[in-house]
Motif scaffolding. Structure first.
Motif: not given
Ligand code: AMP
Length: 464
Positions: A401-402, A404-405, A411, A414
């Protein structure tokens, strides 16, 4: 009262003004600073960053090293990067390029002569003694990885900071140990998709070698005028090194030189034959190379190097190499008769070989297991996702997961680049409905599931 208020106001104003001017001043100073120091820093010559575009190679390398070490029951060891200079001088030997020309050596603030490790073996041998490992069941099998430093002339595949994967077996003299080590190195490359062949030789015991050197020097003296300048110098300093000279005329002279194999004691000959028999048993392709000596003082008996199969052996040098070092532990003050054997595999050259194989269309990198990406959309979903993500991790469901996007598109891009098979998507609506979307990245098909069943659902996908 009123005048007092006025003064208070004035003072606050003054303080604020002063603060502002201080801030202005510091910004101006900083600006001035950057103007003065516009120079952009580069890494030190011969040292390289490992950057994200090479991540997949390095992670595959670390994974292969760790798994192989575990499979053959080696324990992890890590020794300091800096050791007393004398440790390397006494182990590797004066007259070798590594000690004479390539070590990063300096006085520390107490005036002690220290060096940055140019190889692992000396440090690990020292650590074996310092940590009383002679009292453990023998032999002790150790593996390590990390950076090494040599003030070499930088070129492709030759750097001043480089990395190795190393294995050492200390406290045993059995040909099967050498064969196991050679096998681990061979499997290491094979797991990464690189086919190698092993160049191998025996340089016998220290005594065998001393007798051989007398014979070799006698022969080379008789041909002195044909030798290159470098080899003439080596004739007195380190005559064995002449054997791996790249000079064409030297090579011609060496064709009729005495071969070390003829000077081996019966014990060393028998030992070497056994190593070769084990390699035959393991179907490891090897080439007997009578001029291979590996150049460091501590080696004895089996020495070997790995080369890319069918590759150009002269341009980039060996991928890695190793050998037996039966006298080193004793020489460093350890218990008598602690024979040992080990290898060091250069990893920058391994990355280069992986890239070259990939260019030829070969599949090289062992892929990480397919996994799941967890995307979220909107502030409410982000908060909820934060918790679900942690709960999944605690349940042993490993998703990526992130936070920050922000945009879903970024996402998903990515997720795509990470080659995940599925993405779980949590938006505002799903938070309210207590559901979550599961998207199959290959087909684009989506299904909506209950958040309560998420962990189970993802576990099933990961099992596939
Ligand atoms: P050596 O102990 O010198 O035989 O080194 C073993 C392996 O480490 C070599 O086969 C190379 O893959 C790697 N290696 C040694 N020196 C360097 C260097 N200066 N730069 C990059 N790799 C190196």
């Amino acid at each position: 009262m009123p005048p007092a208020k006025k003064t208070a106001k004035k003072t606050t104003k003054k303080v604020i003004a002063k603060k502002k001017s201080l801030v202005k001043k510091s910004v101006a100073e900083k600006k001035g600073d950057t103007k003065k120091n516009k120079k952009i820093f580069e890494p030190i010559r011969g040292m390289k960053d490992i950057v994200p575009r090479d991540e997949k190679y390095w992670l595959a390398i670390w994974k292969s090293a760790r798994e192989l070490a575990r499979a053959y029951s080696y324990n992890y060891i890590e020794t300091p990067i800096i050791e007393p200079t004398q440790l390397f001088v006494r182990s590797i030997g004066k007259g070798t390029d590594v000690v004479d020309k390539e070590m990063y050596t300096f006085d520390d603030r107490d005036g002690n002569k220290v060096s940055m490790r140019p190889e692992f073996t000396a440090g690990i041998a020292r650590s074996f003694i310092s940590n009383g490992m002679m009292n453990m069941p023998q032999p002790v099998k150790l593996w390590t990885r990390g950076p090494l430093f040599r003030y070499d002339r930088p070129q492709a595949g030759r750097y001043r900071q480089f990395h190795q994967f190393g294995c050492e077996v200390i406290g045993g003299r059995d040909p099967v140990i050498d064969a196991e080590l050679i096998n681990i190195g061979y499997n290491f490359y094979r797991d990464l998709g690189i086919n190698t062949e092993v160049y191998i030789n025996s340089i016998g015991s220290l005594e065998d070698r001393q007798n051989y050197i007398i014979e070799l020097v006698g022969y080379l003296r008789s041909k002195r005028s044909y030798l290159s300048d470098l080899s003439k110098k080596r004739l007195t300093k380190n005559p064995l090194r002449i054997l791996d000279s790249k000079d064409e005329q030297d090579k011609e002279v060496l064709q009729d030189a005495p071969q070390i194999i003829e000077w081996l004691s019966q014990d060393s000959k028998d030992f070497f034959m056994k190593v070769l028999e084990y390699l035959d048993e393991l179907h490891i392709p090897y080439v007997l190379q009578p001029t291979l000596v590996r150049g460091l003082d501590y080696y004895c008996d089996t020495v070997y190097e790995y080369y890319v199969e069918g590759g150009d052996h002269t341009s980039q040098g060996a991928l890695g190499g190793g050998g037996r070092y039966d006298a080193l532990i004793e020489q460093l003050g350890g218990r008598e008769s602690t024979p040992a054997s080990g290898f060091g595999l250069g990893l920058e050259r391994c990355v280069l070989a992986m890239k070259a194989a990939q260019k030829e269309g070969k599949k090289v990198v062992t892929q990480e297991k397919p996994t799941i990406f967890f995307a979220q959309l909107g502030e409410m979903a982000r908060r909820k996702a934060l918790r679900i993500f942690e709960e999944l991790r605690r349940d042993g469901v490993y998703v990526m997961s992130t936070l920050s996007k922000g945009s879903l598109r970024a996402q998903l891009e990515l997720a795509d680049s990470m080659k995940v098979t599925h993405t779980a998507i949590l938006g505002q609506k799903e938070v309210q409905d207590k559901t979550i979307i599961i998207r199959d990245m290959a087909t684009g098909m989506q299904e909506i599931i209950d958040q309560k069943t998420l962990a189970k659902h993802l576990q099933n996908i990961l099992k596939k």
